[in-house]
Design an enzyme around this catalytic site. Sequence first.
Site, mmCIF file in Angstrom:
data_model
loop_
_atom_site.group_PDB
_atom_site.id
_atom_site.type_symbol
_atom_site.label_atom_id
_atom_site.label_comp_id
_atom_site.label_asym_id
_atom_site.label_seq_id
_atom_site.Cartn_x
_atom_site.Cartn_y
_atom_site.Cartn_z
ATOM 1 N N ASN A 85 0.834 -1.199 0.000
ATOM 2 C CA ASN A 85 0.000 0.000 0.000
ATOM 3 C C ASN A 85 0.873 1.255 0.000
ATOM 4 O O ASN A 85 2.100 1.178 0.132
ATOM 5 C CB ASN A 85 -0.950 -0.028 1.199
ATOM 6 C CG ASN A 85 -2.248 0.711 0.936
ATOM 7 O OD1 ASN A 85 -2.275 1.713 0.233
ATOM 8 N ND2 ASN A 85 -3.334 0.206 1.496
ATOM 9 N N HIS A 115 22.878 0.977 12.473
ATOM 10 C CA HIS A 115 24.037 1.862 12.603
ATOM 11 C C HIS A 115 24.861 1.455 13.822
ATOM 12 O O HIS A 115 24.354 0.859 14.768
ATOM 13 C CB HIS A 115 23.587 3.321 12.701
ATOM 14 C CG HIS A 115 22.840 3.771 11.487
ATOM 15 N ND1 HIS A 115 23.475 4.082 10.308
ATOM 16 C CD2 HIS A 115 21.518 3.929 11.257
ATOM 17 C CE1 HIS A 115 22.576 4.422 9.412
ATOM 18 N NE2 HIS A 115 21.380 4.334 9.963
ATOM 19 N N GLY A 142 -0.899 -1.402 8.689
ATOM 20 C CA GLY A 142 -0.376 -0.070 8.427
ATOM 21 C C GLY A 142 0.510 0.454 9.546
ATOM 22 O O GLY A 142 0.232 0.269 10.723
ATOM 23 N N THR A 165 10.823 -6.777 16.275
ATOM 24 C CA THR A 165 12.254 -6.841 16.574
ATOM 25 C C THR A 165 12.769 -8.272 16.612
ATOM 26 O O THR A 165 13.980 -8.475 16.630
ATOM 27 C CB THR A 165 12.551 -6.169 17.924
ATOM 28 O OG1 THR A 165 11.854 -6.887 18.958
ATOM 29 C CG2 THR A 165 12.120 -4.710 17.930
#
Length: 185
Positions: A85, A115, A142, A165
């Site tokens: 979407n 990072h 969403g 995670t």
Amino acid sequence: MGQSERQKMAVGEWYCCLDPELDGLRTLAREAVHEHNTMSPGQRGGIGPALSMLFADVAERVFIEAPFHCAYGMNISIGPRVYLNAGCTILDTAPVRIGEGCMLGPGVHIYCAEHHKDPAQRRRGLEIARPVEIGRDVWIGGGAIILGGVTIGDGAIVGAGAVVTKDVEAGTTVIGNPARALVAK
């Protein structure tokens, strides 16, 4: 001669994202993304031609709403009958595989790059890339965020706004931040 930064990225080692070769590849991706996002829907079809050519693999009946963004594109593989979407972002510093029949809601983000935790190393542009694997028939609500190194099993559901995670087992529904399995009462 040592490995290039692109080679280090590809094998999951620490690499410098400020490398000129990687910058050139991101520029190619930005051009393909721009074409996809600015073409009329009737002309573009399911996916813009340059974006389709940039991806590692795109099956039939893939539909990516505009706007869409990716970092490189070359690490993205999408199976048949996949729908992304509007507002989806895939930062594909590592392979991202989206299986057959998946649906990603608006604003779903997939982040492969991590990072460096040391600020001095971050200033140097050091990061590491972790792949994302999404099985078949997965529904991602969403605004969900999928972090690098995660595998989502076949038929799983990721609730809207969840931050994934850790791996999600097949057939499981996860919600929240960090995402956790929904337990029936």
